[in-house]
Scaffold this motif. Sequence first.
Motif, short mmCIF file in Angstrom:
data_model
loop_
_atom_site.label_atom_id
_atom_site.label_comp_id
_atom_site.label_asym_id
_atom_site.label_seq_id
_atom_site.Cartn_x
_atom_site.Cartn_y
_atom_site.Cartn_z
N LYS A 1 0.84 -1.20 0.00
CA LYS A 1 0.00 0.00 0.00
C LYS A 1 0.88 1.25 0.00
CE LYS A 1 -3.35 2.72 2.57
NZ LYS A 1 -4.06 2.89 3.84
N GLN A 2 1.91 1.27 0.83
CA GLN A 2 2.80 2.43 0.87
C GLN A 2 3.48 2.63 -0.48
OE1 GLN A 2 3.02 4.82 3.36
NE2 GLN A 2 3.95 5.82 1.59
N ASP A 3 3.91 1.54 -1.11
CA ASP A 3 4.54 1.63 -2.43
C ASP A 3 3.55 2.18 -3.46
OD1 ASP A 3 6.85 0.62 -1.28
OD2 ASP A 3 6.63 -1.38 -2.15
N VAL A 4 2.29 1.75 -3.39
CA VAL A 4 1.26 2.27 -4.30
C VAL A 4 1.09 3.77 -4.08
CG1 VAL A 4 -1.22 2.29 -4.80
CG2 VAL A 4 0.01 0.11 -4.62
N LEU A 5 0.97 4.19 -2.83
CA LEU A 5 0.80 5.62 -2.54
C LEU A 5 1.99 6.43 -3.02
CD1 LEU A 5 -0.86 5.36 0.98
CD2 LEU A 5 -1.97 5.97 -1.19
N ASP A 6 3.20 5.88 -2.86
CA ASP A 6 4.40 6.57 -3.35
C ASP A 6 4.36 6.71 -4.87
OD1 ASP A 6 5.38 6.75 -0.76
OD2 ASP A 6 6.79 5.08 -0.99
N ARG A 7 3.94 5.65 -5.57
CA ARG A 7 3.86 5.71 -7.03
C ARG A 7 2.81 6.74 -7.46
NH1 ARG A 7 4.96 0.87 -10.06
NH2 ARG A 7 4.93 2.37 -11.75
N LEU A 8 1.66 6.73 -6.78
CA LEU A 8 0.62 7.70 -7.14
C LEU A 8 1.11 9.13 -6.95
CD1 LEU A 8 -2.48 5.87 -5.66
CD2 LEU A 8 -2.08 6.38 -8.08
N GLU A 9 1.90 9.35 -5.96
CA GLU A 9 2.43 10.69 -5.69
C GLU A 9 3.52 11.09 -6.68
OE1 GLU A 9 2.57 14.32 -4.05
OE2 GLU A 9 1.18 12.76 -3.39
N LYS A 10 4.39 10.15 -7.04
CA LYS A 10 5.58 10.49 -7.82
C LYS A 10 5.49 10.21 -9.31
CE LYS A 10 8.44 9.71 -3.78
NZ LYS A 10 9.32 8.76 -3.12
N ASP A 11 4.77 9.16 -9.71
CA ASP A 11 4.67 8.84 -11.14
C ASP A 11 3.95 9.96 -11.88
OD1 ASP A 11 5.87 6.44 -10.49
OD2 ASP A 11 4.33 5.19 -11.40
N LYS A 12 4.20 10.05 -13.16
CA LYS A 12 3.57 11.09 -13.97
C LYS A 12 2.54 10.54 -14.94
CE LYS A 12 7.37 14.32 -13.75
NZ LYS A 12 8.27 15.19 -14.50
N ASP A 13 2.73 9.31 -15.38
CA ASP A 13 1.87 8.77 -16.44
C ASP A 13 1.30 7.42 -16.03
OD1 ASP A 13 2.52 10.91 -18.25
OD2 ASP A 13 4.47 9.94 -18.52
N VAL B 1 -8.03 -1.47 -5.81
CA VAL B 1 -6.59 -1.35 -6.11
C VAL B 1 -5.95 -2.70 -5.82
CG1 VAL B 1 -4.40 -0.23 -5.53
CG2 VAL B 1 -6.52 1.12 -5.55
N ARG B 2 -5.15 -3.16 -6.79
CA ARG B 2 -4.37 -4.39 -6.63
C ARG B 2 -2.92 -4.05 -6.95
NH1 ARG B 2 -8.92 -5.55 -9.44
NH2 ARG B 2 -10.39 -6.89 -8.38
N ALA B 3 -1.99 -4.70 -6.24
CA ALA B 3 -0.57 -4.48 -6.51
C ALA B 3 0.21 -5.76 -6.27
CB ALA B 3 -0.03 -3.37 -5.61
N TRP B 4 1.12 -6.06 -7.20
CA TRP B 4 1.98 -7.23 -7.05
C TRP B 4 3.20 -7.07 -7.95
CZ3 TRP B 4 -2.40 -7.12 -9.96
CH2 TRP B 4 -2.31 -7.55 -11.28
N ARG B 5 4.25 -7.78 -7.57
CA ARG B 5 5.47 -7.80 -8.38
C ARG B 5 5.65 -9.16 -9.04
NH1 ARG B 5 9.46 -4.41 -4.42
NH2 ARG B 5 8.68 -2.36 -5.05
N GLU B 6 5.64 -10.21 -8.27
CA GLU B 6 5.85 -11.56 -8.78
C GLU B 6 4.69 -12.44 -8.31
OE1 GLU B 6 8.38 -12.57 -10.69
OE2 GLU B 6 9.67 -10.81 -10.58
N SER B 7 4.71 -13.69 -8.72
CA SER B 7 3.62 -14.60 -8.36
C SER B 7 3.50 -14.78 -6.85
CB SER B 7 3.80 -15.95 -9.05
OG SER B 7 5.02 -16.54 -8.66
N ASN B 8 4.61 -14.61 -6.12
CA ASN B 8 4.54 -14.76 -4.66
C ASN B 8 3.76 -13.62 -4.00
OD1 ASN B 8 6.47 -12.74 -4.94
ND2 ASN B 8 7.96 -13.69 -3.56
#
Length: 151
Positions: free
Chosen positions: A14-26, A129-136
């Motif tokens: 969740k924190q990583d998602v919030l960071d991306r929403l704040e910093k990403d542009k596109d 909202v869903r977030a994942w990197r790998e199958s784990n």
Amino acid sequence: MPRPEPARSREQRKQDVLDRLEKDKDAWVSTASADGVPTLVPLSFVWDGETLLMATRRTNPTAVNVTPDGRARIALGHTRDVVLIEATAEMVEGADLPKASGDAFAAKFDWDLRGRAAWVYLRFTPHAVRAWRESNEQPGRDLMADGHWLV
């Protein structure tokens, strides 16, 4: 094949998602026409802590597609670091956009579309909202449901 890094906790995701929403542009925005024709386009966005604000020409398929029911999917990241957002969108005319929202968009992109009749803003309100990197990380990837954070 390299082993994936250990799965992040849901709180860290969740924190990583919030960071991306704040910093990403596109982000990639997916909509469908009334007859089901899909459209996928990149749009720049500003996150205000609750919604994503984007802009496009009013005649572009993305703007036309959100009008009937407002459903959209938004994706951030690449295939090994996915943030997938299901949202409801509303069209907002530049003249009706709150000053703070328009100022934030203009400041982030050095691009102010208020007063340009050919353009509209789209405000996306996430409901999942869903977030994942790998199958784990697939178990527990749901971080928001029905508009409420689960963590």
